[in-house]
Design a protein around this motif. Structure first.
Motif, short mmCIF file in Angstrom:
data_model
loop_
_atom_site.label_atom_id
_atom_site.label_comp_id
_atom_site.label_asym_id
_atom_site.label_seq_id
_atom_site.Cartn_x
_atom_site.Cartn_y
_atom_site.Cartn_z
N SER A 1 -17.79 -16.49 11.06
CA SER A 1 -17.88 -15.44 9.94
C SER A 1 -16.42 -15.07 9.64
N HIS B 1 -16.43 -17.02 4.86
CA HIS B 1 -18.01 -16.73 5.22
C HIS B 1 -18.97 -17.26 4.64
N HIS C 1 -14.47 -9.47 11.60
CA HIS C 1 -14.97 -8.08 11.54
C HIS C 1 -14.39 -7.24 12.55
N VAL D 1 -28.50 -5.65 7.54
CA VAL D 1 -27.06 -5.69 6.87
C VAL D 1 -27.20 -4.70 5.90
N TRP E 1 -20.56 -2.91 13.04
CA TRP E 1 -19.25 -3.80 12.51
C TRP E 1 -19.19 -3.73 11.05
N ASP F 1 -22.94 -3.96 9.32
CA ASP F 1 -24.08 -4.33 10.04
C ASP F 1 -24.51 -3.04 11.23
N ASP G 1 -16.80 -12.75 14.36
CA ASP G 1 -18.07 -13.34 14.87
C ASP G 1 -19.15 -12.24 13.98
N ASP G 2 -20.38 -12.74 14.05
CA ASP G 2 -21.48 -12.02 13.61
C ASP G 2 -22.83 -12.26 14.32
#
Length: 361
Positions: free
Chosen positions: A115, A48, A118, A193, A152, A314, A103-104
């Motif tokens: 990422s 990450h 998550h 975040v 997430w 997040d 994913d992010d």
């Protein structure tokens, strides 16, 4: 002179070093990987790599990391008023896990797989390409169909086995300020975040969002996972963590995904919490209260982001505005302890906001 939030000297320095303007965006975004109180820094972390998210995306077509609110909220002064006594001012959003993916859409919009893994709750469509529009149109696992928001956090593993929370997880919407009457709903599209995957154990413990740390059985206030938890069906690993609740009124997102938000400050000479002048708009304070079905020997338990103190999460708001406002006004501004329907068991005479189907009548 400032250019969209970056000082001219920073750009000149970048030019002198042979760094592109896009790299300056990446350096600016890097503070998303650091604790809220730490200076920006570019750092890599176990699959990450943080700080490279300032790229064009659906909500940020110029890719500079700034997403303006429309309309902006101006002319607000942080409330210093003392409201009528009310021990509670909250409601719950019960949202189940929908899927897990690397994913992010906040840190790495448009970059699937960029990422660490998550665990997603709420909106079932959340992925690297998610935008305000796509989330608004998507279905949700939250009890209230009007909550299409995306929530997430890093996935939890025991050895190589991914452990997902079971059933609706409790996500509180509370008043972070003493004057709970001043809280207003989130603007559509707000995202941020909370915490950092690269924070140290001490930074995690001292974080303003820290509540009781990792806990199971009779073990509390742990900054890392307990060595063991009672091996009983009723024992799960738990964590509570709170988000900042003061907004600058200008941006739905900023390059570090944090600086448009702030935790409360203490009013001088009192124990009252208020928003700082730089972030005068009081919004609901989100509190994650997560539970993972894992116990016994915890020596192999880890997060996809690392040790227990790397926990962060997040939030991307996609509530239907009318329903969110009704819940905020009735439960938070109204000083009640509401469930997912906006009903206070101890004040039944005040009624509920949502009907039996968790919809606004």
């Amino acid at each position: 002179m400032r250019i969209r939030g970056r000082t001219l000297p920073a750009l000149l320095l970048a030019t002198a070093l042979g760094v592109s303007a896009l790299s300056v965006n990446a350096l600016t975004a890097a503070s998303a990987s650091t604790p809220d109180s730490a200076p920006p820094a570019v750092s890599a972390h176990a699959g990450h790599v943080m700080g490279a998210s300032a790229l064009p995306s659906g909500d940020d077509p110029d890719g500079d990391g700034y997403i303006l609110a429309n309309p902006q909220v101006t002319g607000v002064t942080p409330s210093t008023a003392v409201p009528p006594p009310a021990y509670h001012h909250e409601f719950q959003a019960g949202c189940a896990v929908t899927h897990a993916a690397a994913d992010d859409p906040i840190l790495y919009p448009g970059r699937p797989g960029a990422s660490h893994d998550h665990t997603f709750m709420g909106n079932t469509t959340t992925n690297a390409h998610s935008t305000t529009a796509s989330l608004t149109a998507g279905p949700t696992s939250c009890t209230a169909p009007a909550d299409a928001s995306a929530y997430w956090m890093p996935s939890l593993y025991k050895g190589d086995r991914k452990i997902l929370p079971v059933g609706p997880q409790v996500i509180y919407y509370k008043a972070g300020v003493t004057d709970y009457r001043s809280v207003r709903p989130f603007p559509k599209g707000l995202r941020f975040v909370v915490g950092s995957p690269t924070q140290s154990a001490q930074e995690f413990r001292n974080h303003k969002g820290f509540v009781e740390g990792w806990e199971c059985g009779d073990s509390f206030f742990n900054t890392d996972f307990p060595a063991s938890c009672p091996s009983r069906p009723d024992v799960q690993l738990n964590l509570r963590f709170q988000a900042p609740s003061c907004w600058d009124g200008k941006y739905l997102d900023t390059p570090d995904h944090k600086s448009h938000m702030s935790y409360t400050v203490v009013k001088p000479g009192t124990n009252d919490n208020m928003c700082p002048a730089s972030h005068p708009v009081a919004l609901p304070m989100i509190e994650f209260k997560m539970a993972w079905p894992v116990n016994g020997d915890m020596s192999q338990v880890r997060l996809s982001s690392g040790r227990g103190y790397s926990f962060h999460y997040d939030f991307f708001n996609a509530w239907e505005e009318r329903t969110l406002k009704a819940l905020v006004d009735h439960c938070i501004v109204g000083g009640l302890q509401c469930d997912t329907r906006g009903f206070d068991l101890y004040r039944p005479e005040r009624g509920a906001v949502l009907n039996a189907d968790h919809r606004l009548p």
